[in-house]
Design a protein around this motif. Structure first.
Motif, short mmCIF file in Angstrom:
data_model
loop_
_atom_site.label_atom_id
_atom_site.label_comp_id
_atom_site.label_asym_id
_atom_site.label_seq_id
_atom_site.Cartn_x
_atom_site.Cartn_y
_atom_site.Cartn_z
N LEU A 55 -0.34 -4.11 7.75
CA LEU A 55 -1.08 -2.90 7.45
C LEU A 55 -0.41 -2.19 6.28
O LEU A 55 0.81 -2.00 6.28
N SER A 56 -1.19 -1.81 5.30
CA SER A 56 -0.64 -1.08 4.15
C SER A 56 -0.25 0.33 4.58
O SER A 56 -0.75 0.83 5.61
N PRO A 57 0.59 1.00 3.81
CA PRO A 57 0.91 2.40 4.13
C PRO A 57 -0.33 3.29 4.19
O PRO A 57 -0.42 4.19 5.02
N GLU A 58 -1.31 3.02 3.32
CA GLU A 58 -2.55 3.80 3.31
C GLU A 58 -3.36 3.59 4.60
O GLU A 58 -3.87 4.55 5.18
N LEU A 59 -3.46 2.34 5.03
CA LEU A 59 -4.19 2.06 6.27
C LEU A 59 -3.47 2.66 7.47
O LEU A 59 -4.09 3.25 8.35
N ARG A 60 -2.15 2.53 7.48
CA ARG A 60 -1.35 3.10 8.57
C ARG A 60 -1.56 4.62 8.64
O ARG A 60 -1.77 5.18 9.73
N ALA A 61 -1.55 5.29 7.50
CA ALA A 61 -1.75 6.75 7.47
C ALA A 61 -3.15 7.12 7.97
O ALA A 61 -3.31 8.10 8.70
N ALA A 62 -4.15 6.34 7.59
CA ALA A 62 -5.52 6.61 8.04
C ALA A 62 -5.63 6.42 9.55
O ALA A 62 -6.29 7.23 10.23
N LEU A 63 -4.99 5.40 10.09
CA LEU A 63 -5.01 5.17 11.54
C LEU A 63 -4.26 6.28 12.29
O LEU A 63 -4.71 6.74 13.34
N GLU A 64 -3.15 6.70 11.73
CA GLU A 64 -2.33 7.74 12.37
C GLU A 64 -3.10 9.04 12.55
O GLU A 64 -2.84 9.81 13.48
#
Length: 130
Positions: free
Chosen positions: A116-125
């Motif tokens: 998971l990219s940092p951007e995807l991780r942030a969106a999921l968080e």
């Protein structure tokens, strides 16, 4: 948390007069669409980056035809390339079913999980709940 209201269809009932157990997993999948859009905003199947690794549904009470069902969905775990979505089906103020689906970001060319990219991780968080 994402919420969506489902109006059970007559065809989703079983011989016992309540919603068939197989229907709940279908409702849960339909209500994961906002999460799918984090990865593929246009829901383009040619660029689909997710696979299902596991589905579990626990039934707590019967669901009935003719009464709305609220599906609540949230991210309950984020790993390196996978994450869990927890979902509940509520009817008349009662949680009738709860499920967990493990989804994996997947690269179809290499046939393996993709981090998971940092951007995807942030969106999921943004949609996490414990």
């Amino acid at each position: 948390m994402f919420t969506e209201v489902i109006q059970p269809r007559f065809s989703e009932t079983d011989a016992l007069g309540h919603i068939n157990n197989t229907v709940v997993a279908v409702w849960f999948e339909a209500c994961r669409t906002p999460i799918f859009k984090i990865f593929t905003p246009e829901l383009n199947l040619q660029q689909w980056p997710l696979i299902v690794a596991s589905i579990q549904v626990d039934f707590k009470a019967q669901l009935h035809y003719g009464q709305e069902v609220e599906i609540r969905s949230w991210i309950s775990r984020i790993g390196n390339s996978s994450f869990d979505v927890t979902q509940q089906a509520w009817q008349q103020g009662k949680c009738c079913a709860e499920g967990r689906t493990a989804l994996v970001r997947f690269d179809y060319q290499s046939q393996q999980a993709s981090p998971l990219s940092p951007e995807l991780r942030a969106a999921l968080e943004q949609h996490c709940q414990s």
